[in-house]
Design a protein around this motif. Structure first.
Motif, PDB file in Angstrom:
ATOM      1  N   ARG A   3     129.089  23.602  54.930  1.00  0.00           N
ATOM      2  CA  ARG A   3     127.994  22.810  55.290  1.00  0.00           C
ATOM      3  C   ARG A   3     128.507  21.514  55.989  1.00  0.00           C
ATOM      4  O   ARG A   3     128.081  20.920  56.775  1.00  0.00           O
ATOM      5  N   GLN A  19     121.389  30.020  47.099  1.00  0.00           N
ATOM      6  CA  GLN A  19     122.335  30.912  47.669  1.00  0.00           C
ATOM      7  C   GLN A  19     123.318  30.333  48.794  1.00  0.00           C
ATOM      8  O   GLN A  19     124.475  30.312  48.720  1.00  0.00           O
ATOM      9  N   ASP A  20     122.736  29.376  49.580  1.00  0.00           N
ATOM     10  CA  ASP A  20     123.394  28.842  50.608  1.00  0.00           C
ATOM     11  C   ASP A  20     123.594  27.336  50.390  1.00  0.00           C
ATOM     12  O   ASP A  20     124.079  26.519  51.284  1.00  0.00           O
ATOM     13  N   SER A  21     123.312  26.761  49.212  1.00  0.00           N
ATOM     14  CA  SER A  21     123.376  25.551  48.878  1.00  0.00           C
ATOM     15  C   SER A  21     122.399  24.431  49.634  1.00  0.00           C
ATOM     16  O   SER A  21     122.033  24.869  50.788  1.00  0.00           O
ATOM     17  N   ALA A  22     121.760  23.284  48.941  1.00  0.00           N
ATOM     18  CA  ALA A  22     120.991  22.613  49.825  1.00  0.00           C
ATOM     19  C   ALA A  22     120.648  21.329  48.898  1.00  0.00           C
ATOM     20  O   ALA A  22     120.981  21.306  47.738  1.00  0.00           O
ATOM     21  N   GLU A  65     133.710  30.033  45.847  1.00  0.00           N
ATOM     22  CA  GLU A  65     132.645  30.530  46.949  1.00  0.00           C
ATOM     23  C   GLU A  65     131.760  29.250  46.863  1.00  0.00           C
ATOM     24  O   GLU A  65     131.268  28.929  48.034  1.00  0.00           O
ATOM     25  N   ARG A  72     129.575  22.460  59.396  1.00  0.00           N
ATOM     26  CA  ARG A  72     128.370  22.275  60.124  1.00  0.00           C
ATOM     27  C   ARG A  72     127.656  21.138  60.705  1.00  0.00           C
ATOM     28  O   ARG A  72     127.596  20.832  61.572  1.00  0.00           O
ATOM     29  N   SER A  90     124.036  24.042  44.292  1.00  0.00           N
ATOM     30  CA  SER A  90     124.557  25.388  44.580  1.00  0.00           C
ATOM     31  C   SER A  90     124.392  26.120  43.261  1.00  0.00           C
ATOM     32  O   SER A  90     124.309  25.558  42.251  1.00  0.00           O
ATOM     33  N   MET A  99     131.120  27.201  50.394  1.00  0.00           N
ATOM     34  CA  MET A  99     129.746  26.857  51.158  1.00  0.00           C
ATOM     35  C   MET A  99     129.465  25.322  51.229  1.00  0.00           C
ATOM     36  O   MET A  99     128.905  24.755  52.293  1.00  0.00           O
ATOM     37  N   THR A 128     124.387  33.056  40.325  1.00  0.00           N
ATOM     38  CA  THR A 128     124.695  34.441  41.107  1.00  0.00           C
ATOM     39  C   THR A 128     124.459  35.560  40.524  1.00  0.00           C
ATOM     40  O   THR A 128     123.704  36.694  41.216  1.00  0.00           O
TER      41      THR A 128
END
Length: 334
Positions: free
Chosen positions: A165, A271-274, A157, A168, A315, A161, A321
């Motif tokens: 990204r 949680q959404d990576s950055a 998972e 996106r 992440s 992500m 998590t």
């Protein structure tokens, strides 16, 4: 080199699998047991071999290994597309493999290696042989793959992500380019490092990218070009923190520092990576402060980094998590 040739319709149908595929993970896991592999799998191999012997599943593991050895070719029917819907659906599909397909794919396998005599019955579609092979896959999965499924799913998972990204930010080209150096996207062809040269014309069917925990080295593709096409690729596996007594004591001291409000916000934001810069902007803290908090989280095994293009993406690991949500969040591959 493997070459996937895309049309505009294919580009519209590129997708990343919704999670790990229990059949690919089982087959690739068995292959890891039969040959030297990365040291990162050393502990798993030792534990898996012990469990197979303890639970009397070493015979089924040998059968699966004989059907799908770490060779240039193994039959596609061992990794049915229905496996993406879960273990049960995949087992039903395997059990329903038509005799003509069994014979065709096992004949291809026999051209690359000598098959054990047991496979003669399977090649002519003997029901008892197919049932035995299906049960062997199930037992091996339950013995050595299912116990780690939460970790496998969480790690896959994290990779998903990263791909989301990349999609996106850069569209399909960004998604495919995020998989360098394994893949080389030169429109309209995707080049994949592979032990043989082959051209696959997708002809509007698209391509499913399948992130895999137990895959290592080169990606893996189906041999039959007429099947719905998938490309199974290795992901960056996250390791748990040091399990030694000294490491455990150090972790207790380090984890005490995670109780601060800002660090908890950083953990939640990941949680959404950055990237570090994105964390700083979202949390309204300095880049230096964001970097310091990420480093602390990484040192205790809660965060890991992946480089995508010119960016380093942070992440959560499976441990991060679980800490954030209070326990495992991923169901078994039913």
């Amino acid at each position: 080199m493997l070459r996937f040739h895309f049309t505009d319709a294919d580009l519209a149908r590129v997708r990343v699998a919704s999670g790990p595929d229990p059949f690919w993970e089982t087959v690739l896991g068995v292959q890891l047991l039969s040959r030297p592999g990365p040291r990162s799998f050393g502990e798993w191999r030792a534990r898996a071999r012990t469990e197979l012997l303890r639970r009397g599943a070493d015979g089924p593991a040998r059968l699966v290994g004989a059907a799908a050895p770490p060779a240039r070719y193994f039959p596609d029917f061992l990794t049915p597309a229905e496996g993406g819907q879960g273990l049960t659906a995949g087992l039903e599909a395997l059990r329903a493999t038509p005799p003509a397909r069994l014979g065709r794919e096992l004949t291809m396998a026999s051209r690359t290696r000598r098959l054990p005599s047991w496979f003669a019955g399977l090649a002519v579609g003997e029901r008892s042989c197919l049932d035995e092979l299906t049960e062997a896959v199930r037992r091996v999965h339950d013995t050595v793959i299912r116990p780690d499924w939460t970790h496998v799913t969480a790690t896959v998972e994290a990779d998903r992500m990263l791909r989301a990204r990349a999609l996106r930010d850069g569209g399909i080209a960004g998604l495919l380019e995020s998989l360098r150096p394994m893949l080389d996207w030169r429109p309209p062809t995707l080049y994949v490092r592979y032990p043989e040269g082959r051209d696959i014309h997708l002809d509007g069917r698209g391509l499913c990218l399948v992130p895999s925990f137990f895959c290592h080295g080169s990606p893996v593709a189906l041999a039959d070009p007429t099947l719905p096409q998938v490309l199974v690729y290795p992901i960056a596996r996250t390791e748990g923190p040091d399990a030694s007594p000294v490491g455990a004591d150090r972790r207790r001291k380090q984890l005490a520092g995670l109780l601060g409000r800002t660090r908890a916000r950083v953990l939640t934001a990941l949680q959404d990576s950055a990237t570090t810069g994105e964390l700083a902007r979202v949390l309204r803290i300095s880049a230096a402060s964001a970097s310091e908090h990420v480093r602390a989280l990484r040192e205790v095994g809660l965060v890991h980094d992946n480089r995508v293009g010119g960016h380093v993406i942070h992440s959560l690991t499976p441990l991060g998590t679980a800490l954030l949500h209070g326990g495992p969040q991923h169901p078994d591959p039913a």
